[in-house]
Scaffold this active site. Sequence first.
Site, mmCIF file in Angstrom:
data_model
loop_
_atom_site.group_PDB
_atom_site.id
_atom_site.type_symbol
_atom_site.label_atom_id
_atom_site.label_comp_id
_atom_site.label_asym_id
_atom_site.label_seq_id
_atom_site.Cartn_x
_atom_site.Cartn_y
_atom_site.Cartn_z
ATOM 1 N N THR A 154 0.874 -1.163 0.000
ATOM 2 C CA THR A 154 0.000 0.000 0.000
ATOM 3 C C THR A 154 0.917 1.219 0.000
ATOM 4 O O THR A 154 2.074 1.115 0.384
ATOM 5 C CB THR A 154 -0.889 0.012 1.267
ATOM 6 O OG1 THR A 154 -1.630 -1.205 1.350
ATOM 7 C CG2 THR A 154 -1.871 1.166 1.270
ATOM 8 N N ARG A 182 -13.006 -8.742 -2.842
ATOM 9 C CA ARG A 182 -12.382 -8.472 -1.550
ATOM 10 C C ARG A 182 -12.128 -6.971 -1.394
ATOM 11 O O ARG A 182 -11.703 -6.291 -2.322
ATOM 12 C CB ARG A 182 -11.078 -9.258 -1.452
ATOM 13 C CG ARG A 182 -10.330 -9.078 -0.131
ATOM 14 C CD ARG A 182 -9.107 -8.215 -0.304
ATOM 15 N NE ARG A 182 -8.328 -8.127 0.928
ATOM 16 C CZ ARG A 182 -7.281 -7.308 1.072
ATOM 17 N NH1 ARG A 182 -6.878 -6.545 0.080
ATOM 18 N NH2 ARG A 182 -6.632 -7.269 2.226
ATOM 19 N N GLY A 204 -0.324 -2.931 5.303
ATOM 20 C CA GLY A 204 -0.203 -4.252 5.896
ATOM 21 C C GLY A 204 -1.290 -5.174 5.395
ATOM 22 O O GLY A 204 -1.795 -5.019 4.285
ATOM 23 N N VAL A 205 -1.686 -6.131 6.211
ATOM 24 C CA VAL A 205 -2.773 -7.042 5.855
ATOM 25 C C VAL A 205 -4.097 -6.358 6.195
ATOM 26 O O VAL A 205 -4.388 -6.091 7.362
ATOM 27 C CB VAL A 205 -2.633 -8.382 6.602
ATOM 28 C CG1 VAL A 205 -3.834 -9.287 6.314
ATOM 29 C CG2 VAL A 205 -1.339 -9.079 6.189
#
Length: 280
Positions: A154, A182, A204-205
């Site tokens: 990102t 998603r 991140g996730v």
Amino acid sequence: MKIIIHGGFFSESDQSHEVKVAKQNSLKAIAAKAFEYLQSHTAEETAVYAVSLLEDDTLYNAGTGSQIQSDGKIRMSASLMNGENQKFSGVINIENVKNPIQVARVLMKENDRVLGGNGAKTYATANRFEDYSTEIPQRRKEYEEKVKNGGKGTVGCVALDRDGHLAAATSTGGKGFEIVGRISDSATVAGNYANRYCAVSCTGVGEDIVSNATAAKIVTRVTDGMNLEEAFEKTFAELKEIDGFAGAIAIDRNGNFFHRDSHPTMVFASFNGSTFEVFD
């Protein structure tokens, strides 16, 4: 006036020494350009400008160079938040535009300020954003070989302008090979949040960041009287409880910077007009 930017995690795709140096140099150059731009523009304008530069750099997973999803298509998300007027705008899973963050910025003038999928693309076309393929050969090769990178890519910017106003902007090309539909954290207040006291951009996730409401928690805690370090400490302690993978950058209204990652290594750079800090 302060600027801090991030470009995801170093574990995103190629992890060679050459790529590390290239990212250090790129982030430093973009931070310097964004700080110069900030001299005559607002925090909101500068955040969009910096993230646009990051989207245009193929070193990062946002805009040109975005990851390819499980059906072979690229879908991107981006959001913008103005800390002064508390307006948030964003696009989710938009296709075939060069700079999703710029579409998010145009949406700021609308009553309906978060659009997804075909609606986001239709809106972009109506506002004269041209069709543009953000695919690069490296991403196609990774997709075809089914090389999974863990979803840590990102880009983002947090800016504080001369009037003391804060803004945060975040953009992502996804994690690669995800299920179609998603939704990442980047176009939510969990990943991108600002008010008059603090502004935060995360990487991140996405699922971990949303579960922890990371950006919104940090900003809320600073608003309630914690300093930046305390707010990060508490929020990342909660992230650790769910074994979350995230990094965040922030500036408070007093011009204090802070950044943290739960795993090595978030790539970032900050600049205050005289001193750079760049990830090592």
